[in-house]
Write a protein that holds these residues in place. Structure first.
Motif, PDB file in Angstrom:
ATOM      1  N   GLU A   1       3.934   1.450  -1.163  1.00  0.00           N
ATOM      2  CA  GLU A   1       4.598   1.560  -2.459  1.00  0.00           C
ATOM      3  C   GLU A   1       3.658   2.142  -3.506  1.00  0.00           C
ATOM      4  O   GLU A   1       4.030   3.009  -4.294  1.00  0.00           O
ATOM      5  CB  GLU A   1       5.062   0.183  -2.917  1.00  0.00           C
ATOM      6  N   VAL A   2       2.425   1.633  -3.520  1.00  0.00           N
ATOM      7  CA  VAL A   2       1.445   2.135  -4.480  1.00  0.00           C
ATOM      8  C   VAL A   2       1.148   3.607  -4.202  1.00  0.00           C
ATOM      9  O   VAL A   2       0.919   4.390  -5.108  1.00  0.00           O
ATOM     10  CB  VAL A   2       0.150   1.291  -4.416  1.00  0.00           C
ATOM     11  N   SER A   3       1.210   3.981  -2.909  1.00  0.00           N
ATOM     12  CA  SER A   3       0.936   5.371  -2.550  1.00  0.00           C
ATOM     13  C   SER A   3       2.029   6.316  -3.016  1.00  0.00           C
ATOM     14  O   SER A   3       1.892   7.522  -2.898  1.00  0.00           O
ATOM     15  CB  SER A   3       0.810   5.510  -1.035  1.00  0.00           C
ATOM     16  N   GLY A   4       3.142   5.781  -3.457  1.00  0.00           N
ATOM     17  CA  GLY A   4       4.182   6.643  -3.995  1.00  0.00           C
ATOM     18  C   GLY A   4       5.443   6.684  -3.167  1.00  0.00           C
ATOM     19  O   GLY A   4       6.357   7.441  -3.481  1.00  0.00           O
TER      20      GLY A   4
ATOM     21  N   ALA B   1       0.840  -1.199   0.000  1.00  0.00           N
ATOM     22  CA  ALA B   1       0.000   0.000   0.000  1.00  0.00           C
ATOM     23  C   ALA B   1       0.873   1.247   0.000  1.00  0.00           C
ATOM     24  O   ALA B   1       0.568   2.231  -0.680  1.00  0.00           O
ATOM     25  CB  ALA B   1      -0.930  -0.007   1.207  1.00  0.00           C
TER      26      ALA B   1
END
Lengths: 571, 371
Positions: A186-189, A184
């Motif tokens: 990583e996907v969030s940036g 989560a």
């Protein structure tokens, strides 16, 4: 309850045994710290109670220095241990570094090294004049010199040997963590680095803190390493200082008791804190489902990472072992150059011959095995009785039993030694001077670990299996004999083997309780070291290491890893 | 909420081969137009989640290309693999994956922190999105103090606060209890439509797929079997598996006797004939399997060409509906009737009618293997 009277009697018996093993010695230690009676001279006659010992101890600059050294060595060592342990658990659990299985297995090896043997190995490697490392530096014309007879050396050796404590806690926390928490992020940036520090480490913080505290606690109670590394330059920590006090002439038993009490209180507070952190809110089980393994792709970096991990293992396992072998088989420790290092004429069995010429050597091995067997059998049976009563019955007072049997967790081995000394030295014709005082002290010291190791195998046996036997008409004892014992026997045997191993390498409490007739291996090893012959010391270290290695291999084979965690806590 | 224009998602020839076993994804291609919600539906192990994770960049495909808004983000052949954080997408996980060591606000603001958003703007965006998911009053609470449904709302808020061009949802409702799932299902569609985002949604629950999706793709064994509107999936399933998975659990086997246009006459044995809609291109003499939804069979009616007599074998009253087992020339079929009254008695003969449009005939390739 039908067996009401019997169960009360049973609980009373267990409580009496625990009082005898744990409560009485600790009370005697406290009493010793609060009087100025010398138990050897005066016996148990008059006691003048005062807190004078504590005030003298606390104002004594030597104690202050020992305390400061202890804090520096253990604090520094803990920092090193946390860095290594955390890095290792991340590498093993969360990356695609090659040979992870091997790394995972090897990373807990240092736990099995007896502290005294590790200390001796690092003396051979790192002594400022004759140390192998310095010899090597000289040989390749490097101007570097290392000196392990310093606080820095102590910090280093503590750090590398107690990193596995941090590793064990953090690795299992990482394994239990839902990987989508990191995904989560990583996907969030967030970058991999940001994820590590904003999500991963904060989430396993309870495990990190608890591993940190545990490694600090264990270092606090270690005698072997500071005894060998600190002795040449007179660096004292609390444990070595306590022993010195009892070796004074006349022995300052009261002062030793007071310092021991201080050490026990500090340890107790830290253990309490650690238990608090452990039972506190744990983030890692939030989702409560099985996770897919997930690993970070390190790309080409996985090879340097593997290299670092292997380097650590070399430093902590291979190098010390090589040093012991070289020192044990070399006639003289003086090594002129590299050619001399591989010159076979320089090697012989002379040190082994010499240690086995000494009748004390065989005597000490025999004693150690005897104490180990008594400890393993008596301690194992007692732990089985206690564990069964705590986990499988509703007997009244089982909470108190639980509490008393876990109490020794907070008492360093050395303090148990001083406590038993106080408990028995003044009683003529008593236990002091026999093999049994050593065995009883070991049983008390390792009680929490044995009960814990056994309780895991109890918990794996479903209560309904027993209930089914009761319904079939078996009585309580019959059920234990026909159901519980057969099912729990691998666990029981493993726990007993563990107890055997632990008591053979135990040094801290033996120091105060042996006499010339009851000399055990680890004490004799320290004697050899203090006698100044490094060859004999190394040879005897190897003997002990091989003996322990065989035993641990046997225990591991029996329990497949169940014993690791337990060897873990006791150092 | 205003934001970027929603993006197209293009998946072409996607394959994912793990080190052992059959491929997890086996040549999947589909496109999601801007602003549309596409649901991947299938039983567990069909590859739907792996497909989603490949789009997210959390799993690495073996073959095929994935492009978001025209930019290729994954193409093993070209050596392209954009890490998840640079794909500008949001993801809602099955386990919520809200960070338990943070408050609701800290969770939601996290993506903005990694996107160099100004403090004031971040604050405004967080408030806005929390209002959208209905969690305004909970902003300062630690997430562990929330219920499962609220945690899932936090996860949703966190994934849309930065208005990603594409939103991925991996079985977001499957950890919730049944009642909550129904409520959140409707909310979810409303919120997604309100933000106008392109979304890819994975579930194993057909009812959820129908309510949420603009289009549904049914997957099995790593293959995409059919992609269409919920209406198409339910009323013209492309094959026997899709029919069965979406609830057409009755099957009749027979031989096609003659065909006229989209329909054909099927010999069911014993001289019984029925008309059926031919979904596959079939010729006379071919063995066929007919799939029938229990809801589409009407007991007690006699109209149209497919009217027969059947015996009621069993009745299971379920409150708001009743399930009957009927014997239709030796085959056992299930019939579902809505309503709180159970109208037919066990043991009686009753007329049944199977309108030809709901008898879907497929080429007989053996019975479905149940996983």
């Amino acid at each position: 309850m039908r067996l009401n009277f019997l169960s009360v009697a049973w609980v009373a018996l267990l409580l009496a045994i625990l009082a005898f093993l744990v409560v009485y010695p600790v009370l005697m230690l406290l009493l010793g710290a609060l009087t100025d009676t010398n138990p050897v001279v005066d016996g148990f006659g008059v006691f003048r109670l005062s807190v004078e010992n504590f005030t003298t101890v606390l104002t004594n600059p030597n104690v202050g220095e020992a305390l400061a050294n202890t804090l520096i060595a253990c604090g520094g060592g803990t920092v090193v241990a946390v860095v290594i342990g955390l890095a290792f658990s991340w590498i093993v659990v969360r990356t695609n570094t090659p040979c992870k299985r091997f790394l995972a297995a090897a990373s807990i090896l240092p736990l099995f090294a007896p502290p005294l043997v590790a200390g001796v190995a690092w003396v051979i490697l790192g002594s400022p004049k004759t140390g192998l490392i310095n010899t090597l530096f000289k040989w390749v014309n490097l101007d570097w010199r290392v000196d392990f007879y310093t606080l820095g050396g102590l910090v280093f050796v503590f750090g590398i040997y107690y990193a596995p404590y941090v590793y064990m806690f953090t690795a299992s926390a990482l394994r239990n963590m839902d990987p989508s928490l990191e995904e989560a992020a990583e996907v969030s940036g967030a970058s991999a680095f940001a994820t590590l520090f904003s999500v991963t480490f904060p989430l396993i913080m309870p495990a990190i803190i608890s591993g940190t505290l545990l490694s600090f606690i264990v270092m606090l109670g270690i005698y072997g390493i500071p005894a060998v590394l600190g002795a040449p330059t007179n660096i004292n920590v609390l444990t070595t200082y306590i022993f010195k006090l009892t070796n004074w002439s006349p022995p300052l038993y009261n002062t030793a008791a007071a310092v021991a009490i201080i050490l026990m209180v500090v340890t107790g507070l830290l253990v309490y804190l650690q238990q608090k952190v452990l039972t506190g809110r744990s983030y890692t089980t939030v989702a409560g489902k099985a996770f897919r393994p997930r690993s970070v792709d390190l790309g080409p970096w996985r090879w340097p990472v593997l290299g670092l991990a292997v380097l650590y293992l070399c430093i902590v396992v291979v190098l010390p072992l090589l040093a012991l072998i070289v020192a044990a088989f070399r006639k003289f420790m003086f090594i002129r150059d590299a050619a001399s290092l591989v010159d076979l004429r320089q090697y012989s069995m002379v040190h082994f011959d010499s240690i086995f010429d000494n009748p004390l050597t065989l005597r000490s091995i025999y004693n150690a095995v005897e104490v180990g067997l008594i400890t393993a059998l008596t301690g194992g049976i007692l732990a089985f009785a206690i564990g069964y009563t705590i986990y499988r019955t509703r007997a009244p007072g089982r909470r108190t039993i639980d509490l008393l049997s876990t109490l020794p967790v907070a008492i360093p081995g050395l303090v148990i030694g001083v406590a038993y000394l106080w408990a028995w030295i003044g009683l003529p014709g008593g236990l002091y001077g026999t093999i049994w005082i050593l065995a009883l002290a070991f049983i008390a010291r390792f009680m929490p670990d044995t009960v814990k190791a056994l309780s895991t195998s109890f918990l794996q046996i479903h209560r309904e299996l027993e209930e089914a036997a009761w319904l079939c008409g078996k009585g309580m004892l019959g059920t234990i004999r026909t159901i519980m014992l057969p099912l729990a026997s691998p666990g029981v045997i493993a726990a007993m083997t563990l107890l055997f191993v632990l008591s053979i390498r135990e040094l801290g409490s033996s120091l105060f309780l042996y006499t010339s007739n009851t000399m055990v291996m680890s004490v004799l090893l320290l004697d050899y070291y203090e006698g100044g012959n490094i060859g004999k010391t190394a040879a005897f270290s190897l003997v002990q290491t091989v003996l322990l290695g065989v035993l641990i291999g046997f225990a591991n084979w029996l329990s497949r890893g169940a014993s690791q965690a337990s060897v873990g806590r006791t150092g | 909420m205003t934001g970027k224009i929603p993006a197209t998602l293009d998946v072409a020839g996607l394959r994912k081969q793990f080190s052992v076993g059959r491929p997890a994804i086996d040549g999947v291609s589909f496109a999601v137009p801007p602003g549309e919600i596409v649901v991947l539906l299938g039983p567990s192990g069909c590859g739907k989640t792996t497909t989603l994770r490949c789009v997210a960049g959390l799993e690495y495909p073996t073959e095929g290309t994935i492009s978001i808004a025209g930019r290729i983000v994954s193409s093993p052949a070209q050596g392209i693999l954009v890490p998840p954080r640079l794909r500008d997408l949001g993801m809602v996980f099955q386990s919520y994956a809200v960070w338990p060591h943070m408050t609701v606000r800290q969770n939601v603001v996290y993506p903005l922190k990694h996107r160099k958003t100004g403090r004031a703007e971040a604050l405004r965006k967080v408030d806005e999105v929390l209002a959208l998911v209905g969690l305004s009053e909970y902003a300062e609470r630690p997430v562990v103090a929330l219920s499962g449904g609220q945690m899932q709302r936090v996860a949703l808020a966190r994934s849309i606060v930065y208005r990603p061009q594409l939103l991925l949802l991996d079985e977001p409702l499957s950890n919730l209890d049944a009642k909550l799932r129904l409520r959140l299902r409707d909310d979810l569609r409303r919120i997604l439509k309100q933000t106008g985002m392109t979304a890819l949604y994975v579930t194993h629950d057909q009812a959820e797929a129908v309510v949420i999706g603009d289009r549904i793709g049914v997957m099995r064994d790593g293959k995409l079997l059919q992609m269409g509107s919920p209406d198409e999936i339910y009323n013209r399933p492309a094959d026997l598996f899709v029919a069965n998975f979406t609830g057409a659990t009755n099957e009749l086997t027979g031989t096609l006797v003659e065909r006229n246009g989209a329909f054909g006459v099927v010999d069911l044995g014993n001289g019984q004939r029925a008309e059926a809609a031919l979904i596959h291109a079939l010729g006379p003499g071919e063995k066929v399997r007919i799939a029938l939804r229990p809801e589409n069979i009407a007991i007690g009616k006699h109209d149209g060409s497919n009217s027969f007599h059947a015996r009621i074998l069993d009745r299971r009253y379920q409150g708001t509906q009743t399930i009957y087992d009927i014997d239709l020339f030796g085959r056992r079929l299930e019939v579902l009737e809505l309503g709180t009254a159970a109208r037919h008695e066990v043991g009686v003969d009753a007329p049944v009618s199977l309108p030809r449009t709901i008898c879907w005939a497929y080429r007989d390739e053996g019975p479905l293997t149940n996983q």
